[in-house]
Design an enzyme around this catalytic site. Sequence first.
Site, PDB file in Angstrom:
ATOM      1  N   GLU A 339       0.830  -1.224   0.000  1.00  0.00           N
ATOM      2  CA  GLU A 339       0.000   0.000   0.000  1.00  0.00           C
ATOM      3  C   GLU A 339       0.859   1.266   0.000  1.00  0.00           C
ATOM      4  OE1 GLU A 339      -2.680  -0.310   3.298  1.00  0.00           O
ATOM      5  OE2 GLU A 339      -3.769  -2.009   2.441  1.00  0.00           O
ATOM      6  N   GLU A 453      -6.099  -7.650  -0.098  1.00  0.00           N
ATOM      7  CA  GLU A 453      -6.828  -7.353   1.134  1.00  0.00           C
ATOM      8  C   GLU A 453      -8.194  -6.825   0.720  1.00  0.00           C
ATOM      9  OE1 GLU A 453      -5.194  -4.681   4.042  1.00  0.00           O
ATOM     10  OE2 GLU A 453      -3.187  -5.539   3.884  1.00  0.00           O
TER      11      GLU A 453
END
Length: 853
Positions: A339, A453
């Site tokens: 991320e 995710e």
Amino acid sequence: MKNWLKKASALLLAISLLFGMVTVPANAETALFTIEGENAQLSSDLQVATSIYGTPKPGYTGSGFVWMQNSGTITFTVTVPATGMYAISTRYMQELSTDGRMQNLTINGVNKGSFMLPYATAWSTFNFGFQKLNQGTNTIQLKAGWGFAYFDSFTVDYADLDPLVVQPVLTDAQSTSETQLLMNYLTQVYGNHIISGQQEIYGGGNDGNSELEFDWIHNLTGKYPAIRGFDFMNYNPLYGWEDGTTNRMIDWVNNRGGIATASWHITVPKNFTAYQLGQAVDWKDATYKPTDTNFNTANAVVPGTKEYQYVQLAIGDLAEQLQILQNNGVPVLFRPFHEAEGNGGLNGEGAWFWWAKAGAEVYKQLWDMLYTELTETYGLHNLIWTYNSYVYSTSPAWYPGNDKVDMVGYDKYNTVYNRYDGLSGVPNEDAITSTFYQLVDLTNGTKLVAMTENDTVPSLQNLTEEKSGWLYFLPWYGEHLMSSAFNFPATLTTLYQSDYVITLDELPNLKVNNPTQNASITPKSASFDKKTANQSDITVTMTLNGNTLSGIKNGSTSLVSGTDYTVSGTTVNIKKSYLTAQALGTTNLTFDFSAGIDPLLAVSIVDTTVNLPGALTVSGTAGNAQTTLTWTASTSATSYKIERAAGSGAYTALASSLTGLTYTDTTAVNGTVYNYRVVASNSAGSTTSNVVTLTPAGTTTSTGSFKIQMYSGNTTASSNTIAPRIKIVNTGTSTLDLSKVKLRYYYTIDANKPQAFWYDWASAGSSNLTGAFVAMTTPKTGADTYFEIGFTNASGSLAPGASSEIQLRIARTDWTNYTQTGDYSFSPTGSSYVDWTKMSGYANNTLQWGIEP
């Protein structure tokens, strides 16, 4: 081989999905639907035109075009034969802003997001991506965001979806046999099924019950997920302890037959300046947030610095655990430095983690360093390298490169934030198919794409109707899985019990000692020269081990036996006539055997008849936070690459595959001396230009004595209230007198009406703050007004490292709406403080932080 796919009914499912999915019909010569803009339903504030301010705009089709200024909607309906994915595009012109003009797309009343129309002074085509339409009539509407564009026509056509065929070629040529076997399986599943997954809690959470989420899934659905997510965060040089992660991974893979994926929330000391290497640090004094530490990420890739040495210690701790896994035959879908880009941007302005704080270029160097250390220094070859991407315009700049990435992941969190449907409090079961295919395009379809995710798992209907080919899903632990606000139990049950979703009990034997004897080929790689005098067949020897050759494939295309290749006993000849027709680069040929793992022959296609590129010269100019390069054409060159070095540092690539003769570097930092060079390339090799040295200068970010962090408390595009949440942080070494400080928030006023402001709360006391609306003498893109925050003497001062928060509201006195979309200082995403350079801050009237518009 596809005989290890889920079950016999999977083939029927794949066929039904194929024919139920809308694809491009054979020999389609015209689009499914086209409408002239003037024939659509136009709101009253739009007009049909043939010229703008007396200047004709020739080349439009029909009787004219729709002139959209700063408001209005264009609406039309289209009837499609089946539910599925369709491509929507417009023929347009946008002459106002080189930064683009944002517009909003709505389908059947659901907002599909905002799209930036690029600058175009001639009629051009803009694609709104692949969108799901329902069988029958659908209503499509384009609404002005920033407006100011001309629309000639709109087209809806069948989606030309990527076939999702990925070769099982790992970036690490020394990968263990278990890792290669897992990669083979993943590429077989991809596009045909989705693998179920679940993240476990780490660090002894759930009162030490790491099985809580997994038992919950089994009790609900009767199944266990096939992939289990782990995290190596507790193996670190600061406060690390043995929480059993490595042993649980071995048990999951070797005893329970599952697949392991792992992230690495590696932390750094909050006060890195005072930290001594090897010192123990309490977990409360460690962080992975870039705003909570003075760790200099840029130094982490510079040998000899303390930051570099700390990262090497952390890599050593990680490698120790990975070595245990490798010794036990456990492959890992490894997702480090995840991320990174966060809320977007090139220079780390949107970063959520320290590893992205210094921007895209340093991040890629950090990835390269980790890859090299683990594979070469520590000899770890049990990793399938998974990179976490986004789909911002800046996202491709963060990609580490095909040579060090095996899989691209995306983390879907859009049930509370980032959803476009206007709903709240219910799961968002969207398959985010447009995002999926943007990530496929990031690598031209050469890498697997997974939902690494997520909060809400997409519904089975959305996944299959939209052919959203995510390799796997992986909900985060706790409420993200088990709360009905994030996942409907019925949806999860339907997914886990469907033929489309692969669960733990349906995985094949992914250990090397499976009962099937694999065939093999020699060699595994070869080269072919298209130069006529050098052309020759490639001879491959097969070791059959009881198997038979069924055929040879290039991707999904089968080679023709007797024409493209011949077989004599255990010898295969790949014909030069076939190889000559292949594109320059690497052609991967899969030998399809009756059983076992299908080996791959990698053929490097070259052409030595091509001359090297000719000489070229480069010149450049430096501006404010940017530089522009211009170079002469190189004879025989097919593309150009831009390389940059800061001072006497090493050169790194800024851009590649360029076909023009100019490039603007918008990532340059003012005051930094850069050396640039241009590399011209073709299939025969490359030629490097002369070096040009440039130093950009101007008004840009200066951290000075403080920085500003911000997020928008109200992220609605159209709202009667602007509500920035602001934090000023003293980054200096001495006390900051707040009475000397001014902060500015920039926006467009949209209407000349009286305004008011309120400080709902402030650390320094709302009554100790001043405020003023200032009309800018020279309006800029996204800003014609700024609100200036000041502090009285009673507001006090900030000690080094301390911060002060402000909660502000701005509104018109008649409570009419602002259009926040496009406002310079507005942040449309995020709900927590991040460094925000689109607000400016001043001390003693001298710019200390931010970039003025």
